[in-house]
Scaffold this motif. Sequence first.
Motif, PDB file in Angstrom:
ATOM      1  N   ILE A   3     -11.469  68.624 -14.627  1.00 17.82           N
ATOM      2  CA  ILE A   3     -12.070  67.533 -15.408  1.00 17.82           C
ATOM      3  C   ILE A   3     -13.527  67.422 -14.965  1.00 17.82           C
ATOM      4  N   GLU A   4     -14.431  67.638 -15.906  1.00 22.59           N
ATOM      5  CA  GLU A   4     -15.855  67.656 -15.557  1.00 22.59           C
ATOM      6  C   GLU A   4     -16.649  66.698 -16.445  1.00 22.59           C
ATOM      7  N   LEU A   5     -17.447  65.875 -15.814  1.00 17.78           N
ATOM      8  CA  LEU A   5     -18.338  64.977 -16.546  1.00 17.78           C
ATOM      9  C   LEU A   5     -19.629  65.693 -16.903  1.00 17.78           C
ATOM     10  N   ALA A   6     -20.203  65.365 -18.036  1.00 18.89           N
ATOM     11  CA  ALA A   6     -21.504  65.919 -18.418  1.00 18.89           C
ATOM     12  C   ALA A   6     -22.559  65.525 -17.383  1.00 18.89           C
ATOM     13  N   LYS A   7     -23.593  66.329 -17.268  1.00 21.76           N
ATOM     14  CA  LYS A   7     -24.651  66.050 -16.288  1.00 21.76           C
ATOM     15  C   LYS A   7     -25.353  64.725 -16.587  1.00 21.76           C
ATOM     16  N   ASN A   8     -25.450  64.404 -17.853  1.00 29.31           N
ATOM     17  CA  ASN A   8     -26.042  63.122 -18.271  1.00 29.31           C
ATOM     18  C   ASN A   8     -25.131  62.491 -19.313  1.00 29.31           C
ATOM     19  N   TYR A   9     -24.815  61.220 -19.110  1.00 35.23           N
ATOM     20  CA  TYR A   9     -23.907  60.528 -20.030  1.00 35.23           C
ATOM     21  C   TYR A   9     -24.019  59.021 -19.786  1.00 35.23           C
ATOM     22  N   GLY A  10     -23.447  58.247 -20.712  1.00 39.36           N
ATOM     23  CA  GLY A  10     -23.270  56.811 -20.499  1.00 39.36           C
ATOM     24  C   GLY A  10     -24.535  55.973 -20.589  1.00 39.36           C
ATOM     25  N   PHE A  11     -24.457  54.788 -20.008  1.00 38.40           N
ATOM     26  CA  PHE A  11     -25.504  53.762 -20.122  1.00 38.40           C
ATOM     27  C   PHE A  11     -26.920  54.325 -20.006  1.00 38.40           C
ATOM     28  N   CYS A  12     -27.739  54.025 -21.007  1.00 32.53           N
ATOM     29  CA  CYS A  12     -29.151  54.373 -20.945  1.00 32.53           C
ATOM     30  C   CYS A  12     -29.928  53.179 -20.388  1.00 32.53           C
ATOM     31  N   PHE A  13     -31.215  53.377 -20.172  1.00 35.98           N
ATOM     32  CA  PHE A  13     -32.072  52.332 -19.610  1.00 35.98           C
ATOM     33  C   PHE A  13     -32.033  51.044 -20.434  1.00 35.98           C
ATOM     34  N   GLY A  14     -32.163  51.187 -21.777  1.00 37.24           N
ATOM     35  CA  GLY A  14     -32.221  50.013 -22.644  1.00 37.24           C
ATOM     36  C   GLY A  14     -30.943  49.199 -22.619  1.00 37.24           C
ATOM     37  N   VAL A  15     -29.795  49.889 -22.570  1.00 42.38           N
ATOM     38  CA  VAL A  15     -28.503  49.198 -22.532  1.00 42.38           C
ATOM     39  C   VAL A  15     -28.307  48.503 -21.194  1.00 42.38           C
ATOM     40  N   LYS A  16     -28.625  49.182 -20.103  1.00 43.77           N
ATOM     41  CA  LYS A  16     -28.512  48.566 -18.769  1.00 43.77           C
ATOM     42  C   LYS A  16     -29.334  47.279 -18.711  1.00 43.77           C
ATOM     43  N   ARG A  17     -30.542  47.360 -19.256  1.00 43.81           N
ATOM     44  CA  ARG A  17     -31.458  46.214 -19.265  1.00 43.81           C
ATOM     45  C   ARG A  17     -30.862  45.057 -20.070  1.00 43.81           C
ATOM     46  N   ALA A  18     -30.291  45.366 -21.238  1.00 45.68           N
ATOM     47  CA  ALA A  18     -29.725  44.335 -22.108  1.00 45.68           C
ATOM     48  C   ALA A  18     -28.491  43.679 -21.478  1.00 45.68           C
ATOM     49  N   ILE A  19     -27.616  44.483 -20.884  1.00 41.32           N
ATOM     50  CA  ILE A  19     -26.411  43.954 -20.248  1.00 41.32           C
ATOM     51  C   ILE A  19     -26.782  43.036 -19.087  1.00 41.32           C
ATOM     52  N   LYS A  20     -27.732  43.469 -18.279  1.00 43.70           N
ATOM     53  CA  LYS A  20     -28.172  42.654 -17.137  1.00 43.70           C
ATOM     54  C   LYS A  20     -28.734  41.321 -17.617  1.00 43.70           C
ATOM     55  N   LYS A  21     -29.538  41.375 -18.687  1.00 49.83           N
ATOM     56  CA  LYS A  21     -30.112  40.145 -19.265  1.00 49.83           C
ATOM     57  C   LYS A  21     -29.011  39.187 -19.704  1.00 49.83           C
ATOM     58  N   ALA A  22     -28.023  39.721 -20.441  1.00 50.10           N
ATOM     59  CA  ALA A  22     -26.943  38.884 -20.969  1.00 50.10           C
ATOM     60  C   ALA A  22     -26.134  38.252 -19.841  1.00 50.10           C
ATOM     61  N   GLU A  23     -25.890  39.009 -18.781  1.00 47.38           N
ATOM     62  CA  GLU A  23     -25.124  38.484 -17.640  1.00 47.38           C
ATOM     63  C   GLU A  23     -25.896  37.381 -16.919  1.00 47.38           C
ATOM     64  N   GLN A  24     -27.201  37.534 -16.847  1.00 47.48           N
ATOM     65  CA  GLN A  24     -28.040  36.534 -16.160  1.00 47.48           C
ATOM     66  C   GLN A  24     -28.206  35.268 -17.001  1.00 47.48           C
ATOM     67  N   ILE A  25     -28.346  35.429 -18.302  1.00 49.16           N
ATOM     68  CA  ILE A  25     -28.596  34.289 -19.190  1.00 49.16           C
ATOM     69  C   ILE A  25     -27.336  33.443 -19.374  1.00 49.16           C
ATOM     70  N   LYS A  26     -26.212  34.092 -19.654  1.00 44.61           N
ATOM     71  CA  LYS A  26     -24.918  33.427 -19.881  1.00 44.61           C
ATOM     72  C   LYS A  26     -24.983  32.417 -21.034  1.00 44.61           C
ATOM     73  N   ASP A  27     -23.849  31.977 -21.488  1.00 44.18           N
ATOM     74  CA  ASP A  27     -23.728  30.915 -22.491  1.00 44.18           C
ATOM     75  C   ASP A  27     -24.735  31.057 -23.635  1.00 44.18           C
ATOM     76  N   ALA A  28     -24.814  32.261 -24.177  1.00 43.36           N
ATOM     77  CA  ALA A  28     -25.798  32.537 -25.232  1.00 43.36           C
ATOM     78  C   ALA A  28     -25.119  33.214 -26.414  1.00 43.36           C
ATOM     79  N   ALA A  29     -25.885  33.380 -27.483  1.00 45.84           N
ATOM     80  CA  ALA A  29     -25.401  34.094 -28.666  1.00 45.84           C
ATOM     81  C   ALA A  29     -26.328  35.264 -28.937  1.00 45.84           C
ATOM     82  N   THR A  30     -25.753  36.426 -29.236  1.00 47.14           N
ATOM     83  CA  THR A  30     -26.587  37.568 -29.591  1.00 47.14           C
ATOM     84  C   THR A  30     -26.680  37.666 -31.115  1.00 47.14           C
TER      85      THR A  30
END
Length: 276
Positions: A3-30
């Motif tokens: 079982i081998e994972l691709a060398k590059n995969y998953g969360f990109c910079f923009g998504v990581k940034r957005a998820i972190k923002k949402a977790e910090q802000i809380k109680d919001a609507a997108t």
Amino acid sequence: MIIELAKNYGFCFGVKRAIKKAEQIKDAATIGPLIHNNEEILRLQKDFNVKTLENINALNDEKKAIIRTHGITKQDLADLKKRNIEIFDATCPFVTKPQQICERMSDEGYEVVIFGDENHPEVKGVKSYVSTKAYVVLSKKELENIKLPNKIAVVSQTTKKPEHFMEIVNFLILRVKEVRVFNTICDATFKNQDAIKELSVKSDVVIVVGGKNSANTKQLFLIAKMHCEDSYLIETEEELKKEWFLNKKHCGISAGASTPDWIINKVIAKIKTFVD
């Protein structure tokens, strides 16, 4: 079975940034789904009370609004700013870039060709910044019967394949007096696509994990399918089938830019139960 994972995969910079923002802000609507991954959106709703609204018209008494990674239209942003609500912009900087280019180029009198899917939220947002005329196309054929202007600027949806972008650019250069070309395809897209090609060539089964409404995930799946017939696109480990792995020697795994590690880890764990 390997079982081998691709060398590059998953969360990109923009998504990581957005998820972190949402977790910090809380109680919001997108405004629209924050990212194209239903499981991660459900996690944000459950753990951080971040709910998803279809558009700005669905806003009611919310105090905080988060703009999705794909951005929103120029008009929606203007309308949002008129409301008594705190705004947090999670638009990916790689998406903001073509928005700014379109606004600047059309202000200078250029018409704009956007290589992308007209129904995709990112493209809708980018197109809204064009004040002249915008042509949204998925291939050079769509431009063949159009009377093109003397000045044109070209941008791309961030998740498109560069070779297809260049086909459109080359077509325009031969027919238009002045062409301004802006490569707005995201680096993470390049790397993920190159990695899945390399992995799928040596695999006899490939699993691509991600939202089925995600453009970049679907692109990874199409590339995998070109090089490995037994390639499958899934959103969660529940979709895996044991028979996919019978007599297989090498399983490749990749994931879209909106797919969190916790989902990928569940997929790997489930596959291991089939082959152990």
